[in-house]
Each structure stands twice: as structure tokens, then as C-alpha cells.
Design an enzyme around this catalytic site. Sequence first.
Site, short mmCIF file in Angstrom:
data_model
loop_
_atom_site.label_atom_id
_atom_site.label_comp_id
_atom_site.label_asym_id
_atom_site.label_seq_id
_atom_site.Cartn_x
_atom_site.Cartn_y
_atom_site.Cartn_z
N GLU A 1 -9.52 8.40 6.10
CA GLU A 1 -10.56 8.65 7.00
C GLU A 1 -10.51 9.84 7.23
O GLU A 1 -11.55 10.32 8.05
CB GLU A 1 -10.91 7.45 7.56
CG GLU A 1 -11.61 7.40 8.23
CD GLU A 1 -12.08 5.98 8.84
OE1 GLU A 1 -13.01 4.65 8.32
OE2 GLU A 1 -12.09 4.98 9.22
N HIS B 1 8.64 -2.96 -9.81
CA HIS B 1 7.92 -3.31 -10.75
C HIS B 1 6.21 -3.65 -11.26
O HIS B 1 5.84 -4.40 -12.37
CB HIS B 1 8.59 -5.42 -10.99
CG HIS B 1 10.33 -5.79 -10.42
ND1 HIS B 1 10.65 -5.62 -10.82
CD2 HIS B 1 10.40 -5.83 -9.36
CE1 HIS B 1 12.22 -5.73 -10.92
NE2 HIS B 1 12.32 -5.51 -9.32
N LYS C 1 -22.67 3.13 5.63
CA LYS C 1 -23.69 2.42 6.10
C LYS C 1 -25.26 2.33 5.76
O LYS C 1 -25.66 1.45 6.01
CB LYS C 1 -22.55 2.27 7.66
CG LYS C 1 -21.63 2.11 7.71
CD LYS C 1 -20.99 2.01 9.44
CE LYS C 1 -19.40 1.69 9.58
NZ LYS C 1 -19.53 2.01 11.08
#
Length: 561
Positions: A369, A400, A524
Site C-alpha cells: 500500500e 509444505h 472505495k
Amino acid sequence: MASASSATPDTLPAWQTLRTHADQLKHVHLKTLFGDDPGRWQCFTRQVAGLTLDLSKQRWDEDTLEHLLALAEEAGVRGAIQALLSGKRVNTSENRPALHTALRLPRDASLIVDGEDVVPAVHESLERMAELVEKLHAGQWRGATGKPIEDVVNLGVGGSDLGPLMVTHALADFRPEGVHPIEVHFASTMDGSQMADYLSRFNPETTLFVLSSKSFTTIDTLSNADTARDWLTNRLARYGSMSASAELVVRQHFIGVSACPEKMSEWGVAPAHQLRFWDWVGGRYSLWGTIGLPIALVVGMANFHEFLAGAHSMDEHFAKVPLADNMPVLLALAGIWNVNFLDIRAHSILPYDGRLEYFAAYLEQLEMESNGKSVTRQGNTINYSTCPVLWGQLGPNAQHAFYQLLHQGTQPVVCDFIAPLRRYDEVENHDTRAHLKAQHRLALSNCFAQSRVLMLGDDALDDDGPRPQHKRYRGNQPSTTVLLDKLTPSTLGALIAMYEHKVFVQAMIWDINPFDQWGVELGKKIAGETQKILEHDGEIQSLDASSRGLIEAFWAAEDHE
């Protein structure tokens, strides 16, 4: 403060020198660099504030570092550090300072910004937070029906969630003794899935919500807050008392944390239950202040102040130590070298301690960001790489999962390995302590071994006999190792601050602003417009064919309910 406005980083003399140097060095294997330099560990390792930073497994040599330090000088990093820490307006697009470091200044310090000392206000906010923490820890905070609070749910997203979540998990061993038990939880998702779980299990009489939003307009957070308010008022009304009125419920079951007190009051948060921070603190840098209320509730104010002190010790190091020995600067330069000169665009964060489970997620926001930008501070389009794609997981689990790609994939990746040197010293039972310490040694063995194999490849094996290609390992994957003497509030604070400053140094070299997030704001805005259309309050024909199809599919599903 940084490079001259007429010059982009890739036109600086040191950048050009590094390009030539990279052409010479990029084909040299790490095993050769180690073989040619017996003192490599000492040369590329630094220690401060309970941290050890090992950069010896980076694919560079002393000449590389010399050229990178020259680049930092030409890009004005020294002046930029001073500008950041002294309160200059380093957030250029919003014309304000970025003063997260002021949140961890000691009480007797002074920092004058625009003619005002900001330190007293910072400590006043911490004192107000301490009062609320003390009241909750004493069991004196009562809900609307008179019962003490037992569960606290932090409602926030992004910087109001990731930082507090990460730190409360990392420092869960540091809960204060002898206090009223408070369990802290986090709800960030706008879809309500976390809230639905909590509301099905928690007692409304003993649940408190912390509504954390810098602007107090974040729809993710406010939607969860509205759900919580309705749940509380509806459930508590069943107890048949006017004392459980909506006004009383909001007053006794909500704390607000925001830079906008008027919006908190408008929503209904009582002034006495409002905690403030300032617009000069970016959300992803805000855990050091009142956004850190969940942290203080878990570890207590004494440990919270130790957390701040650890970060401040890194600030002091960042401010005063020459660039060649400055840990955040060196960490940043390693990243610049990998991204811009070795063309490594992927970066994995791999802690070998379960308490740091959320550290990678925290850094994802902090770095991507902040530095996921493609325009300079002067508004020019960038033609060089900036922030790499960053992701991670607990190292023992990741082994893994995606280590196969690290060892044998086609995508080069730089890795940060993070681990404490000591653990479980405080376990009282001798046998249990011995078993847990053995497990800690197992984790460190894997941590050290993985970085070694990534570096050496086949040469890490004692027996390098004939093997098919699918069992061979090229190595030459660079990595950094960060060791904490022990995971404590102080060392965790220093660790986070080191990465914060690393991000800033890289931004200054790339000539970008790490303190805004206009891409997030655009998302937004468009989401709000789309929501209106979903609710039949907008014009769907203005959308593209895909978006129209998706919305119509939702409408069709609604019609079948």
C-alpha cells in the site's frame, strides 16, 4: 529532501553504475561469493535493539553495497530521514507530515510541527487510553445491564485491523497477571462472516465493541458497527428494563477511535469513550497510538510502553547511525538491488515462530500500500520497477506449501527469514521446558537450513552423486535473516519500525510518496456507486457488459429467494 525534481532515480550516476555492475555480477553464484570472501558474515551483518540483520546471503558484494550507498546519497536519503523525523510535510500529495514516529517519542521529548509541540497531545491520548484499559482490567467497565465486560471486539479494517491483530497475537505471552480477564477479537470483513460467528456465541451483556476508523466513514467498519448496535439493542431489550435503552447500549458497549471526533459523536459514541489520533498518522502506521487499544488490552500499558520504546530505539538508530551501518537503510538497499538490478519482483516473508503468524499479512499492507506506486512525487509516470509482490506465511507451514517454487520454480524470489534466538525460558516445568526448547531448536534448524539450501542449491548436500534433473536444486536465491534475541514487546517494536523505515528509504530512492493510497480510495468510490446499482438506485446501462452481467446474476438470485 530527495533527488532533484528534474532527475529521476534511473538517471542518477550511481544508478547507471549499478546497471553496469549488475551485468557483471548477476551471473555470479552465491556459493562463489561466499567462497571468495571468508569474512562475508561480518561484512554484511548488523545488530541493534535486540535484532541481528544478516544480509550476507544477498547476491551482492562490497562493491555493490558501495554503489548502493552512493545511490542513497544521490537520492537524498540522509535529508529525507531528517525531514520525516522532524515533521516536515513528506506526504506531498496530501501536504502533511507523516508523524507515526512521534507516537513513540518519550514524554520528555519535544517535536515542534507548524509551531506546536505534538508530544503532549500524543501522551494525553495515551493517558486516556490507559484510563479505559485500567477500567476494563479492573472489571469496572459495566455493560448496559451492569455486568462487567468480558469480550472486546475490534471493528476495523486495513491499518485499524492488521497491526493490532498481528501484535496481540505475537505478544499474547505478555498478558498482565491479576487483572479481570478480557478476550480481544477482531472483525474486519464487510461480508459479516466474522460478526455472524461472534454474535452467535457472545453474551451481549458482556461484549464491548471498539469502532476504529481514521475517517469514521469506512463502509466495511461501519457496516459491522451497525450490525453490532442492532444486535445489542435488540438482545438487551429482552431483559425488560429501560436501562437497556439504545442510548445506554451505545454508551456502555462502544469505544470509538478516530481522527474525526465529530463523526464519532454523530454516530453515538459518548465523548468520554472516544480516543483520538491525527490525520498525520497513516492508517497502516497507526498501531503505535490509540489504534493500539486492543494491544494494550492484551498486554497491559506497561508492556505497550515497552513496545513503543523498542520502536523508538530503532528510530534513534535510523536517525543517527551512518547509512553504511544503518539497518533499515541496508535492508532497503538490498530490496532496491533485487528489484531494480537483479529483476527479482517477488518477496516472501517467512517467520519461524508461530506467534508471528500475521506478520506477513501486516507487511503486505505496509509495503504494497505504501510503495505500490507508478507515479513520482512530481506526477511523472515511472519507467522502472517499484514495490515487488510481497506475500508470506509461517515458515514451517510454508515449507509444505510453496517452498517447492522457491527451490525449483522458474520465478526468482527473495525471502526474509525471521526467528527469535531464545524461547521458552520462562516455562517452569523442567521436562516441558526441555521438550519445547527442542521444538524451538527444530524450528531454527529448518530456518537456517532452508536459507542455506536456497543459497547453495546442490552444493548444500554432502553427497552430490548422480541424480535426475528433477532432483537437482540451482540455489542462488537471495535471502535476508532477521534474528530477535527474544520476542518481547521491545524487540517486536524495533522489528516493525525497521520495516517501516525500510519502506520509507525505498520510496525516497524510487521518488514516490509512501504515505498516500489513492488506488485504495478509488476502489472505495467505485464500490459505493456499484452498491447503489445493486440496490436499484443507479443506472446499470452505464456499466460494461461484464459488470452488468454480474449484477443481473445477483438480481436473478435475489428473485429466487
